[in-house]
Design an enzyme around this catalytic site. Sequence first.
Site, PDB file in Angstrom:
ATOM      1  N   TYR A   1     174.383 125.024  62.997  1.00  0.00           N
ATOM      2  CA  TYR A   1     173.169 125.817  62.863  1.00  0.00           C
ATOM      3  C   TYR A   1     172.847 126.055  61.390  1.00  0.00           C
ATOM      4  O   TYR A   1     171.688 125.997  60.982  1.00  0.00           O
ATOM      5  CB  TYR A   1     173.324 127.175  63.576  1.00  0.00           C
ATOM      6  CG  TYR A   1     172.009 127.922  63.621  1.00  0.00           C
ATOM      7  CD1 TYR A   1     171.108 127.711  64.670  1.00  0.00           C
ATOM      8  CD2 TYR A   1     171.639 128.783  62.589  1.00  0.00           C
ATOM      9  CE1 TYR A   1     169.883 128.341  64.682  1.00  0.00           C
ATOM     10  CE2 TYR A   1     170.415 129.415  62.605  1.00  0.00           C
ATOM     11  CZ  TYR A   1     169.540 129.201  63.658  1.00  0.00           C
ATOM     12  OH  TYR A   1     168.319 129.822  63.666  1.00  0.00           O
TER      13      TYR A   1
ATOM     14  N   PHE B   1     141.827 117.412  54.128  1.00  0.00           N
ATOM     15  CA  PHE B   1     142.512 116.784  55.254  1.00  0.00           C
ATOM     16  C   PHE B   1     142.490 117.789  56.396  1.00  0.00           C
ATOM     17  O   PHE B   1     142.550 119.003  56.167  1.00  0.00           O
ATOM     18  CB  PHE B   1     143.941 116.334  54.928  1.00  0.00           C
ATOM     19  CG  PHE B   1     144.554 115.634  56.106  1.00  0.00           C
ATOM     20  CD1 PHE B   1     144.112 114.377  56.470  1.00  0.00           C
ATOM     21  CD2 PHE B   1     145.495 116.265  56.903  1.00  0.00           C
ATOM     22  CE1 PHE B   1     144.606 113.748  57.613  1.00  0.00           C
ATOM     23  CE2 PHE B   1     145.993 115.634  58.046  1.00  0.00           C
ATOM     24  CZ  PHE B   1     145.551 114.379  58.396  1.00  0.00           C
ATOM     25  N   THR B   2     142.439 117.290  57.607  1.00  0.00           N
ATOM     26  CA  THR B   2     142.201 118.122  58.795  1.00  0.00           C
ATOM     27  C   THR B   2     143.151 119.322  58.899  1.00  0.00           C
ATOM     28  O   THR B   2     142.712 120.479  58.886  1.00  0.00           O
ATOM     29  CB  THR B   2     142.314 117.254  60.056  1.00  0.00           C
ATOM     30  OG1 THR B   2     143.586 116.575  60.024  1.00  0.00           O
ATOM     31  CG2 THR B   2     141.200 116.212  60.111  1.00  0.00           C
TER      32      THR B   2
ATOM     33  N   ASP C   1     150.028 117.179  48.048  1.00  0.00           N
ATOM     34  CA  ASP C   1     150.294 116.671  49.391  1.00  0.00           C
ATOM     35  C   ASP C   1     150.893 115.285  49.169  1.00  0.00           C
ATOM     36  O   ASP C   1     150.197 114.320  48.875  1.00  0.00           O
ATOM     37  CB  ASP C   1     149.005 116.590  50.212  1.00  0.00           C
ATOM     38  CG  ASP C   1     149.281 116.069  51.624  1.00  0.00           C
ATOM     39  OD1 ASP C   1     150.328 115.412  51.830  1.00  0.00           O
ATOM     40  OD2 ASP C   1     148.443 116.293  52.518  1.00  0.00           O
TER      41      ASP C   1
ATOM     42  N   LYS D   1     155.376 109.621  57.358  1.00  0.00           N
ATOM     43  CA  LYS D   1     154.651 108.476  56.782  1.00  0.00           C
ATOM     44  C   LYS D   1     155.568 107.736  55.812  1.00  0.00           C
ATOM     45  O   LYS D   1     156.449 107.008  56.258  1.00  0.00           O
ATOM     46  CB  LYS D   1     153.369 108.954  56.089  1.00  0.00           C
ATOM     47  CG  LYS D   1     152.241 109.316  57.061  1.00  0.00           C
ATOM     48  CD  LYS D   1     152.399 110.667  57.679  1.00  0.00           C
ATOM     49  CE  LYS D   1     151.115 111.177  58.305  1.00  0.00           C
ATOM     50  NZ  LYS D   1     151.329 112.491  58.960  1.00  0.00           N
TER      51      LYS D   1
ATOM     52  N   ARG E   1     137.539 108.714  62.029  1.00  0.00           N
ATOM     53  CA  ARG E   1     137.635 109.571  60.845  1.00  0.00           C
ATOM     54  C   ARG E   1     136.218 109.780  60.324  1.00  0.00           C
ATOM     55  O   ARG E   1     135.805 109.206  59.336  1.00  0.00           O
ATOM     56  CB  ARG E   1     138.526 108.945  59.760  1.00  0.00           C
ATOM     57  CG  ARG E   1     139.983 108.765  60.147  1.00  0.00           C
ATOM     58  CD  ARG E   1     140.906 109.968  59.958  1.00  0.00           C
ATOM     59  NE  ARG E   1     140.830 111.037  60.931  1.00  0.00           N
ATOM     60  CZ  ARG E   1     141.810 111.913  61.131  1.00  0.00           C
ATOM     61  NH1 ARG E   1     142.956 111.837  60.474  1.00  0.00           N
ATOM     62  NH2 ARG E   1     141.667 112.890  61.990  1.00  0.00           N
TER      63      ARG E   1
ATOM     64  N   PHE F   1     139.115 116.677  67.118  1.00  0.00           N
ATOM     65  CA  PHE F   1     139.239 115.231  67.310  1.00  0.00           C
ATOM     66  C   PHE F   1     140.417 114.854  68.192  1.00  0.00           C
ATOM     67  O   PHE F   1     140.398 113.818  68.857  1.00  0.00           O
ATOM     68  CB  PHE F   1     139.356 114.519  65.953  1.00  0.00           C
ATOM     69  CG  PHE F   1     140.498 115.012  65.111  1.00  0.00           C
ATOM     70  CD1 PHE F   1     140.343 116.148  64.325  1.00  0.00           C
ATOM     71  CD2 PHE F   1     141.725 114.371  65.116  1.00  0.00           C
ATOM     72  CE1 PHE F   1     141.410 116.623  63.555  1.00  0.00           C
ATOM     73  CE2 PHE F   1     142.791 114.834  64.359  1.00  0.00           C
ATOM     74  CZ  PHE F   1     142.630 115.976  63.576  1.00  0.00           C
TER      75      PHE F   1
HETATM   76  N1  F0G Z   1     148.558 115.483  54.945  1.00  0.00           N
HETATM   77  C1  F0G Z   1     148.120 114.236  55.141  1.00  0.00           C
HETATM   78  C2  F0G Z   1     147.460 113.506  54.012  1.00  0.00           C
HETATM   79  C3  F0G Z   1     148.268 113.620  56.386  1.00  0.00           C
HETATM   80  O1  F0G Z   1     147.824 112.386  56.563  1.00  0.00           O
HETATM   81  C4  F0G Z   1     148.890 114.334  57.436  1.00  0.00           C
HETATM   82  C5  F0G Z   1     149.011 113.758  58.760  1.00  0.00           C
HETATM   83  C6  F0G Z   1     149.334 115.641  57.180  1.00  0.00           C
HETATM   84  C7  F0G Z   1     149.148 116.174  55.917  1.00  0.00           C
HETATM   85  C8  F0G Z   1     149.965 116.483  58.256  1.00  0.00           C
HETATM   86  O2  F0G Z   1     151.230 116.024  58.531  1.00  0.00           O
HETATM   87  O3  F0G Z   1     151.092 115.208  60.895  1.00  0.00           O
HETATM   88  O4  F0G Z   1     153.288 115.629  59.771  1.00  0.00           O
HETATM   89  O5  F0G Z   1     151.841 117.513  60.429  1.00  0.00           O
HETATM   90  N2  F0G Z   1     148.396 112.740  59.118  1.00  0.00           N
HETATM   91  C9  F0G Z   1     148.479 112.029  60.369  1.00  0.00           C
HETATM   92  C10 F0G Z   1     147.493 110.895  60.355  1.00  0.00           C
HETATM   93  C11 F0G Z   1     148.364 112.881  61.573  1.00  0.00           C
HETATM   94  O6  F0G Z   1     147.363 110.236  61.398  1.00  0.00           O
HETATM   95  O7  F0G Z   1     146.880 110.637  59.334  1.00  0.00           O
HETATM   96  P1  F0G Z   1     151.887 116.103  59.991  1.00  0.00           P
END
Ligand code: F0G
Length: 468
Positions: free
Chosen positions: A83, A135-136, A226, A269, A393, A460
Amino acid sequence: MKSSPVPSTPNNHRVWAEPWKVKVVEPIRMTTPAERTQALSNAGYNTFLLRSADVYIDLLTDSGTSAMSDWQWAGMMLGDEAYAGSRNFFHLQEAIRQYYGYQYIVPTHQGRGAEHILAKLLIRSGDTVPGNMYFTTTRLHQELAGASFADVIVRAAHDPDSELPFKGNVDLAALEALIARVGARHIPYISLAATVNMAGGQPVSMANARAVHELARQHGIRVMLDATRAVENAYFIQQREAGYENRSVAQILKEFCSYTDGCTMSGKKDALVNIGGWLALNDSELYDEASNLVVVYEGLHTYGGMSGRDMEAMARGIAESVQDEHIRARVGQVEYLGRKLLEAGVPLVRPIGGHAVYLDARAFYPHLDQEQFPAQALAAYLYEDSGVRAMERGIVSAGRDSRTHRNHHPSLELVRLTIPRRVYTQAHMDVTAESVVDVYGQRAAARGLRMVYEPRYLRFFQARFERL
Ligand code: F0G
């Protein structure tokens, strides 16, 4: 004579090939057109709602879809699932210190976990967070913490046809004007993404990162990176920025991060794993607060949201991800697909991005209004044609303004063909290109969509549509 989609040396030898061979395979299934039409309708014309078993070539995302190496899988057997104080945490911390250069690490279940902690830590209600395009999930966490997001990316980023080499750059004049307008006290940090996903996987130059750092320092503002695709960004710097052609990607990455005060990271990624992320900081007091917050939302500060084995796989994945041959082949494969499509006259975002090829849905379907969701419609037609799954997108991803609740209308209306790392072959890229070309040929008959279900957050992922 047609140019080859693979760059070659003067002797006509290709300049890259995958630095690995295949040990395990995962069968995939081709479906019939009737099955796909049915699956698409069941999924409300949203590729996120398809079952993966109904997908032939899955280019939805490069997130968590990488193939791990035998060395990473071997590391999975060395998981220390204590843990507290797992030895894999210390391996991960070492890898991040060595390759990214940050001092303190808070593991999280994935990138948005780190975004959540960072936003809670630094944002006060009424703040403004400038960034090089939204970013979303990043913007949503900033907004949920009470901030509004201000886009300070260079204008060219919004133009799919601009060929500038660093379309991810921050517009320094815009940033400076913003600081003058809202005041440095109300800017908790600058949110710098490298590469910029929503702009088409476009990089930030080293010179720009250095200048952002300098400007931020003058005003006492933090720069938070990021770092999700910062290794790909480092590769573009090596390829495109004078003075870096003889530096390794690993050296470039470390210099780049040195211009920032910390990062959020989706390890799914660049870092070649299926799950995991982290928040990194250099300020020890801030780290103390972050490691306290993480126990509320993710888990103890030595595992966050990850198991020991996942942390080990990520530590090893980081070391593999910065190897020059790996990243050359990874970005090279994306470029291969992009060049094939360009040769066929398909409209797409140029320069070709690091992790994906972004089709320009406005140029595909000039007869569709943006409110008829041209990119969503294109992703649906592509799946119907061949079982290739892509991601919208555009206006659906952009969502609504958090205050006025009106739709954002991004100038980029794109479909992302995202390439998982070390997963698909050149033949799969050819099949994909053939299908995109077919769908492009049928563009005049394309119909738009109507949204029939809209969830409150990050619509989305779960929105449903009907064809007009
Ligand atoms: N920042 C970027 C630039 C991203 O592309 C993503 C995720 C995140 C933050 C968030 O990270 O998914 O690990 O919580 N991108 C994915 C995509 C979902 O399909 O581009 P996460």
